[in-house]
Write an enzyme that holds these catalytic residues in place. Structure first.
Site, mmCIF file in Angstrom:
data_model
loop_
_atom_site.group_PDB
_atom_site.id
_atom_site.type_symbol
_atom_site.label_atom_id
_atom_site.label_comp_id
_atom_site.label_asym_id
_atom_site.label_seq_id
_atom_site.Cartn_x
_atom_site.Cartn_y
_atom_site.Cartn_z
ATOM 1 C CG ASP A 31 2.041 3.694 8.067
ATOM 2 O OD1 ASP A 31 1.674 4.849 8.365
ATOM 3 O OD2 ASP A 31 2.276 3.344 6.892
ATOM 4 C CD GLU A 59 -0.153 1.876 3.280
ATOM 5 O OE1 GLU A 59 0.857 1.517 3.921
ATOM 6 O OE2 GLU A 59 -0.460 1.412 2.163
ATOM 7 C CE LYS A 90 2.340 6.542 5.908
ATOM 8 N NZ LYS A 90 2.347 5.375 5.045
ATOM 9 C CE LYS A 149 2.442 0.497 0.044
ATOM 10 N NZ LYS A 149 1.442 -0.188 0.875
ATOM 11 C CB VAL A 166 6.026 -1.122 10.743
ATOM 12 C CG1 VAL A 166 6.602 -1.542 12.087
ATOM 13 C CG2 VAL A 166 4.531 -0.792 10.886
ATOM 14 C CB THR A 167 7.506 -2.517 6.867
ATOM 15 O OG1 THR A 167 7.344 -2.103 5.515
ATOM 16 C CG2 THR A 167 6.271 -3.253 7.334
ATOM 17 C CB CYS A 173 5.492 3.108 5.250
ATOM 18 S SG CYS A 173 4.109 2.514 4.239
ATOM 19 C CD GLN A 200 25.979 5.325 -2.107
ATOM 20 O OE1 GLN A 200 26.306 6.058 -3.027
ATOM 21 N NE2 GLN A 200 24.864 4.622 -2.089
HETATM 22 C C1 C5J Z 1 3.875 0.137 5.424
HETATM 23 C C2 C5J Z 1 3.190 -1.524 3.803
HETATM 24 N N1 C5J Z 1 3.410 0.885 6.399
HETATM 25 N N2 C5J Z 1 4.228 -2.303 4.008
HETATM 26 N N3 C5J Z 1 2.961 -0.421 4.571
HETATM 27 O O1 C5J Z 1 5.066 -0.099 5.315
HETATM 28 O O2 C5J Z 1 2.370 -1.793 2.949
#
Ligand code: C5J
Length: 251
Positions: free
Chosen positions: A48, A96, A153, A156, A181-182, A186, A226
């Site tokens: 994204d 996205e 997509k 997320k 990102v982010t 996502c 972990q």
């Molecule tokens: C992504 C969002 N790509 N933060 N989208 O992380 O809405």
């Protein structure tokens, strides 16, 4: 009976890559331990890196976010993309977004929050997060080259509502290097989905970004905690060192 059938559902279980001792396997220094790059089985996933999220004045900024927090990811990610291309690695870009009629946008996602602009509204770079619009596309610095896969997509995660798993499975990919990102949204959703599907996942700490420094730090910590509950974390320098270096044989 139906329940029985359901409980007997078959799943494709991704087996760990069998390491042929005679084939050298580069190994990246990572947390919580070394991450192997089995030749021909690793894909770079860039999540994204879209204008709507990154450009000043864009959707991300209209949500009150500081887009400079994401801009820092671009130079190291450009270096990783160039090295992955030179290494002949499979490259996947994701975006996205939604169909122009928003038929794949769940009302619950559409209504979420109190943004000044919502998905589908006309924004500074076209209709927000709508496929085909300028803002929905990937930033100029990281534009896909011919032959690189672009996955659109609606959610997320990169697997929900896409054919990403089929594409990776058909190509024999077992390991993913995840960037973009982010970090806490996502990237995390994709890493968790990939981990559940049996992929080994390395996240590059300086090639993923969050609008929130605290989420960036905790988001990365959570992946490798972990004993690597969702995957591995390294910086891009550690990967680039291996992509540039002659491979060593895994122990
Ligand atoms: C992504 C969002 N790509 N933060 N989208 O992380 O809405």
């Amino acid at each position: 009976m139906n329940q029985l059938i359901r409980s007997e559902q078959t799943f494709t279980v991704r087996r760990p890559t069998l390491i042929n001792e005679s084939v050298p396997v580069p190994v990246v220094e990572a947390e919580p331990g070394p991450f192997s790059l089995p030749p021909g089985r690793v894909a770079l996933v860039i999540i994204d890196m879209q204008r709507d999220f990154l450009l000043p004045g864009g959707f991300g900024e209209t949500l009150g976010n500081d887009v400079s927090q994401l801009a820092v990811v671009v130079p190291p990610l450009q270096r990783v993309l160039a090295a992955a291309r030179s290494a002949g690695m499979m490259i996947i870009h994701t975006r996205e977004g939604h169909r122009p009629d928003l038929s794949d946008l769940p009302p619950a996602k559409h209504r979420r929050g109190k943004p000044s602009l919502r998905i589908g509204d006309p924004g500074p770079y076209g209709r927000i997060l709508v496929r085909g619009e300028y803002g929905h596309d990937i930033i100029d610095e990281l534009q896909p080259e011919p032959g690189e896969m672009v996955i659109d997509k609606p959610g997320k995660g990169s697997f929900y509502g896409t054919d990403l798993d089929e594409i990776l499975t058909t190509a024999g990919i077992t390991s993913l290097i995840v960037t973009g990102v982010t970090t806490e949204v996502c990237v995390h959703t994709t890493v968790r989905e990939a981990n559940d599907r049996g992929y080994e996942v390395l996240v590059l700490s300086d090639c993923v970004g969050s609008y929130f420094p605290e989420f960036q730090r905790v988001g990365l910590d959570m992946i490798a905690a972990q004993g690597g509950i969702f995957g591995w974390v390294a910086d891009s320098a550690a990967l680039l060192q291996q992509l540039a270096a002659p491979a060593t044989t895994a122990a």
